[in-house]
Design a protein around this motif. Structure first.
Motif, PDB file in Angstrom:
ATOM      1  N   ILE A  90      -2.372   9.830 -12.922  1.00 61.79           N
ATOM      2  CA  ILE A  90      -2.925   8.404 -12.903  1.00 61.79           C
ATOM      3  C   ILE A  90      -2.198   7.442 -13.199  1.00 61.79           C
ATOM      4  CG2 ILE A  90      -4.832   7.023 -13.000  1.00 61.79           C
ATOM      5  CD1 ILE A  90      -6.364   9.506 -13.729  1.00 61.79           C
ATOM      6  N   LEU A  91      -1.734   6.334 -12.169  1.00 59.94           N
ATOM      7  CA  LEU A  91      -0.911   5.127 -12.516  1.00 59.94           C
ATOM      8  C   LEU A  91      -1.480   3.902 -12.408  1.00 59.94           C
ATOM      9  CD1 LEU A  91       2.308   5.870 -10.374  1.00 59.94           C
ATOM     10  CD2 LEU A  91       2.123   6.346 -13.024  1.00 59.94           C
ATOM     11  N   TYR A  92      -1.312   2.819 -13.221  1.00 55.16           N
ATOM     12  CA  TYR A  92      -1.888   1.532 -13.114  1.00 55.16           C
ATOM     13  C   TYR A  92      -0.716   0.941 -12.468  1.00 55.16           C
ATOM     14  CZ  TYR A  92      -6.230   1.892 -15.808  1.00 55.16           C
ATOM     15  OH  TYR A  92      -7.350   2.272 -16.206  1.00 55.16           O
ATOM     16  N   GLU A  93      -1.002  -0.162 -11.289  1.00 51.25           N
ATOM     17  CA  GLU A  93       0.136  -0.704 -10.732  1.00 51.25           C
ATOM     18  C   GLU A  93      -0.352  -2.224 -10.286  1.00 51.25           C
ATOM     19  OE1 GLU A  93       3.002  -1.870 -10.729  1.00 51.25           O
ATOM     20  OE2 GLU A  93       3.696   0.153 -10.106  1.00 51.25           O
ATOM     21  N   SER A  94       0.439  -3.309 -10.397  1.00 51.84           N
ATOM     22  CA  SER A  94      -0.178  -4.544  -9.854  1.00 51.84           C
ATOM     23  C   SER A  94       0.146  -4.499  -8.494  1.00 51.84           C
ATOM     24  CB  SER A  94       0.868  -5.683 -10.705  1.00 51.84           C
ATOM     25  OG  SER A  94       2.050  -5.539 -10.158  1.00 51.84           O
ATOM     26  N   PRO A  95      -0.680  -5.417  -7.795  1.00 51.16           N
ATOM     27  CA  PRO A  95      -0.652  -5.546  -6.148  1.00 51.16           C
ATOM     28  C   PRO A  95       1.103  -5.621  -5.482  1.00 51.16           C
ATOM     29  CG  PRO A  95      -2.090  -7.256  -7.107  1.00 51.16           C
ATOM     30  CD  PRO A  95      -1.514  -6.465  -8.335  1.00 51.16           C
ATOM     31  N   HIS A  96       1.569  -6.530  -6.392  1.00 53.58           N
ATOM     32  CA  HIS A  96       2.892  -7.063  -5.885  1.00 53.58           C
ATOM     33  C   HIS A  96       3.899  -6.022  -6.039  1.00 53.58           C
ATOM     34  CE1 HIS A  96       3.161  -8.605  -9.794  1.00 53.58           C
ATOM     35  NE2 HIS A  96       4.613  -8.324  -9.636  1.00 53.58           N
ATOM     36  N   ARG A  97       3.549  -5.198  -6.678  1.00 49.77           N
ATOM     37  CA  ARG A  97       4.455  -3.807  -7.030  1.00 49.77           C
ATOM     38  C   ARG A  97       4.051  -2.523  -6.391  1.00 49.77           C
ATOM     39  NH1 ARG A  97       8.328  -5.233 -11.152  1.00 49.77           N
ATOM     40  NH2 ARG A  97       8.797  -2.884 -11.302  1.00 49.77           N
ATOM     41  N   LEU A  98       3.162  -2.690  -5.474  1.00 46.72           N
ATOM     42  CA  LEU A  98       2.416  -1.403  -5.139  1.00 46.72           C
ATOM     43  C   LEU A  98       3.296  -0.592  -4.047  1.00 46.72           C
ATOM     44  CD1 LEU A  98      -0.179   0.549  -5.162  1.00 46.72           C
ATOM     45  CD2 LEU A  98      -0.918  -0.875  -3.249  1.00 46.72           C
ATOM     46  N   VAL A  99       3.920  -1.271  -3.254  1.00 50.43           N
ATOM     47  CA  VAL A  99       4.731  -0.694  -2.238  1.00 50.43           C
ATOM     48  C   VAL A  99       5.844  -0.349  -2.726  1.00 50.43           C
ATOM     49  CG1 VAL A  99       5.863  -1.393  -0.075  1.00 50.43           C
ATOM     50  CG2 VAL A  99       3.854  -2.182  -0.153  1.00 50.43           C
ATOM     51  N   LYS A 100       6.317  -1.116  -3.702  1.00 53.65           N
ATOM     52  CA  LYS A 100       7.520  -0.581  -4.173  1.00 53.65           C
ATOM     53  C   LYS A 100       7.464   0.895  -4.851  1.00 53.65           C
ATOM     54  CE  LYS A 100      11.120  -1.033  -7.847  1.00 53.65           C
ATOM     55  NZ  LYS A 100      11.606  -1.743  -9.098  1.00 53.65           N
ATOM     56  N   CYS A 101       6.267   0.954  -5.676  1.00 57.11           N
ATOM     57  CA  CYS A 101       5.931   2.226  -6.318  1.00 57.11           C
ATOM     58  C   CYS A 101       5.692   3.243  -5.262  1.00 57.11           C
ATOM     59  CB  CYS A 101       4.676   1.887  -7.312  1.00 57.11           C
ATOM     60  SG  CYS A 101       4.270   3.411  -8.326  1.00 57.11           S
ATOM     61  N   LEU A 102       4.944   3.033  -4.175  1.00 54.83           N
ATOM     62  CA  LEU A 102       4.932   4.167  -3.196  1.00 54.83           C
ATOM     63  C   LEU A 102       6.038   4.429  -2.619  1.00 54.83           C
ATOM     64  CD1 LEU A 102       1.619   2.444  -1.754  1.00 54.83           C
ATOM     65  CD2 LEU A 102       1.645   4.587  -2.962  1.00 54.83           C
ATOM     66  N   ASN A 103       7.074   3.531  -2.471  1.00 55.63           N
ATOM     67  CA  ASN A 103       8.304   4.057  -1.996  1.00 55.63           C
ATOM     68  C   ASN A 103       8.998   5.024  -2.937  1.00 55.63           C
ATOM     69  OD1 ASN A 103       9.733   2.794   0.383  1.00 55.63           O
ATOM     70  ND2 ASN A 103       8.803   1.071  -0.194  1.00 55.63           N
ATOM     71  N   GLN A 104       8.828   4.852  -4.236  1.00 53.45           N
ATOM     72  CA  GLN A 104       9.627   5.498  -5.116  1.00 53.45           C
ATOM     73  C   GLN A 104       8.692   6.866  -5.235  1.00 53.45           C
ATOM     74  OE1 GLN A 104       9.641   2.835  -8.324  1.00 53.45           O
ATOM     75  NE2 GLN A 104      11.948   2.924  -8.034  1.00 53.45           N
ATOM     76  N   ILE A 105       7.424   6.988  -5.047  1.00 54.62           N
ATOM     77  CA  ILE A 105       6.783   8.191  -4.882  1.00 54.62           C
ATOM     78  C   ILE A 105       7.209   9.018  -3.649  1.00 54.62           C
ATOM     79  CG2 ILE A 105       4.527   9.239  -4.584  1.00 54.62           C
ATOM     80  CD1 ILE A 105       3.254   6.948  -6.031  1.00 54.62           C
ATOM     81  N   VAL A 106       7.433   8.429  -2.640  1.00 50.39           N
ATOM     82  CA  VAL A 106       8.219   9.261  -1.417  1.00 50.39           C
ATOM     83  C   VAL A 106       9.355   9.572  -1.830  1.00 50.39           C
ATOM     84  CG1 VAL A 106       9.015   8.808   0.912  1.00 50.39           C
ATOM     85  CG2 VAL A 106       6.840   7.882   0.404  1.00 50.39           C
ATOM     86  N   GLU A 107      10.181   8.688  -2.482  1.00 52.28           N
ATOM     87  CA  GLU A 107      11.673   9.152  -2.750  1.00 52.28           C
ATOM     88  C   GLU A 107      11.549  10.434  -3.894  1.00 52.28           C
ATOM     89  OE1 GLU A 107      13.846   5.898  -4.507  1.00 52.28           O
ATOM     90  OE2 GLU A 107      15.410   7.193  -5.007  1.00 52.28           O
ATOM     91  N   PHE A 108      10.858  10.279  -4.881  1.00 52.08           N
ATOM     92  CA  PHE A 108      10.823  11.250  -6.148  1.00 52.08           C
ATOM     93  C   PHE A 108      10.015  12.336  -5.912  1.00 52.08           C
ATOM     94  CE2 PHE A 108      12.871   7.491  -7.770  1.00 52.08           C
ATOM     95  CZ  PHE A 108      14.025   7.985  -8.896  1.00 52.08           C
ATOM     96  N   MET A 109       8.944  12.283  -4.972  1.00 52.43           N
ATOM     97  CA  MET A 109       7.931  13.312  -5.052  1.00 52.43           C
ATOM     98  C   MET A 109       7.838  14.047  -3.704  1.00 52.43           C
ATOM     99  SD  MET A 109       5.219  11.679  -7.367  1.00 52.43           S
ATOM    100  CE  MET A 109       5.908  10.419  -8.880  1.00 52.43           C
ATOM    101  N   GLY A 110       8.472  13.235  -2.734  1.00 51.41           N
ATOM    102  CA  GLY A 110       8.577  13.839  -1.287  1.00 51.41           C
ATOM    103  C   GLY A 110       7.468  13.146  -0.606  1.00 51.41           C
ATOM    104  N   GLU A 111       7.631  13.202   0.840  1.00 52.04           N
ATOM    105  CA  GLU A 111       6.691  12.239   1.739  1.00 52.04           C
ATOM    106  C   GLU A 111       5.228  12.893   1.977  1.00 52.04           C
ATOM    107  OE1 GLU A 111       9.073  11.347   4.850  1.00 52.04           O
ATOM    108  OE2 GLU A 111       8.545  13.055   6.237  1.00 52.04           O
ATOM    109  N   ASP A 112       5.257  14.354   1.520  1.00 51.96           N
ATOM    110  CA  ASP A 112       3.936  14.984   2.017  1.00 51.96           C
ATOM    111  C   ASP A 112       3.024  14.895   0.835  1.00 51.96           C
ATOM    112  OD1 ASP A 112       4.536  15.416   4.580  1.00 51.96           O
ATOM    113  OD2 ASP A 112       5.802  17.217   4.200  1.00 51.96           O
ATOM    114  N   ARG A 113       3.526  14.497  -0.408  1.00 54.53           N
ATOM    115  CA  ARG A 113       2.728  14.416  -1.825  1.00 54.53           C
ATOM    116  C   ARG A 113       1.459  13.523  -1.423  1.00 54.53           C
ATOM    117  NH1 ARG A 113       4.858  15.922  -6.874  1.00 54.53           N
ATOM    118  NH2 ARG A 113       2.967  15.983  -8.324  1.00 54.53           N
ATOM    119  N   LYS A 114       0.327  14.210  -1.828  1.00 55.58           N
ATOM    120  CA  LYS A 114      -0.996  13.637  -1.566  1.00 55.58           C
ATOM    121  C   LYS A 114      -1.195  12.366  -2.624  1.00 55.58           C
ATOM    122  CE  LYS A 114      -3.055  16.028   1.914  1.00 55.58           C
ATOM    123  NZ  LYS A 114      -2.942  17.548   1.597  1.00 55.58           N
TER     124      LYS A 114
END
Ligand code: SAM
Length: 225
Positions: free
Chosen positions: A156-180
């Motif tokens: 579970i991560l807390y994130e501010s709205p203006h950083r949400l997309v950046k964080c999701l991009n990094q989740i794709v990059e570090f955990m793969g695009e299929d991670r749920k």
């Protein structure tokens, strides 16, 4: 005997204050608040008037010993943050640790906190989970993302709205695009929203629909297929 009460406050819906929280606030001698304006609003809505002292991340180290003296000279002091449970990605830990060291009784009331409704509604396993709070903005961020990527428990991560997309991009990059993942936004509010899907789907959704309001990101464990 002096006591410090930790009192959770609503994370959006004002009805989420407990009867016990109201009683403890009414019976308190002093309220320590993260932002006195936010707390005054809440107290006004509950028709409670009490002395309030500002206690936040930027002054907690400096005023700690003075605050301990105040707690010792009162029967009942309450710590609140702007929303949710103090100590959870909010000031609290430092004061609570010092109270314990000084043998001051600490009592935390159960109540609103964003991470629990977020993980429970995500549909991912709640048996075992890791609360990561806010990721560091710079130093150590990559390492934490890698660790979460390798984690088999729900994260579970807390994130501010203006950083949400950046964080999701990094989740794709570090955990793969299929991670749920699941993004829980505006919890307990009128426009509460849950978006569930692969990291790629959720990233693309928020790229097209820039998010407003606060959000929690829940990431399924690595080997939960
Ligand atoms: N102490 C709070 C708690 O008990 O959850 C957390 C405070 S932290 C400064 C603020 C973060 O909590 C936000 O950036 C967001 O990640 C999460 N949060 C707080 N309220 C929320 C809400 N209504 N909906 C979604 N996330 C929320």
């Amino acid at each position: 005997m002096s006591k410090l009460y930790i009192v959770p406050t609503p994370i959006g819906n004002l009805e989420d204050i407990t009867l016990r929280a109201i009683r403890v606030l009414k019976e308190s001698d002093l309220i320590l608040a993260e932002d006195t304006r936010v707390t005054k609003k809440l107290l006004n809505s509950l028709e409670i008037s009490k002395p309030i002292l500002s206690f936040h991340t930027h002054n907690e180290h400096k005023i700690l010993s003075g605050v301990i003296d105040k707690i010792l000279s009162n029967n009942s002091t309450v710590l609140v943050s702007d929303a949710g449970t103090p100590g959870i990605s909010d000031p609290g830990f430092l004061l609570i640790r010092e109270c314990i060291l000084k043998s001051i009784k600490v009592e935390c009331l159960p109540g609103p906190v964003a991470l629990i409704p977020a993980i429970v509604s995500s549909g991912f396993s709640c048996d075992r989970f890791v609360f990561e709070g806010f990721l560091p903005h710079k130093k150590g961020r990559k390492k934490r993302l890698e660790e979460i990527g390798a984690e088999n428990k729900t994260s579970i991560l807390y994130e501010s709205p203006h950083r949400l997309v950046k964080c999701l991009n990094q989740i794709v990059e570090f955990m793969g695009e299929d991670r749920k993942v699941c993004v829980a936004r505006e919890l307990t509010k009128l426009y509460e929203e849950f978006k569930r899907g692969t990291a790629k789907e959720i990233k693309e959704y928020y790229e097209k629909n820039p998010p407003k309001g606060e959000a929690v990101i829940i990431i399924e464990g690595k080997d939960k297929k």
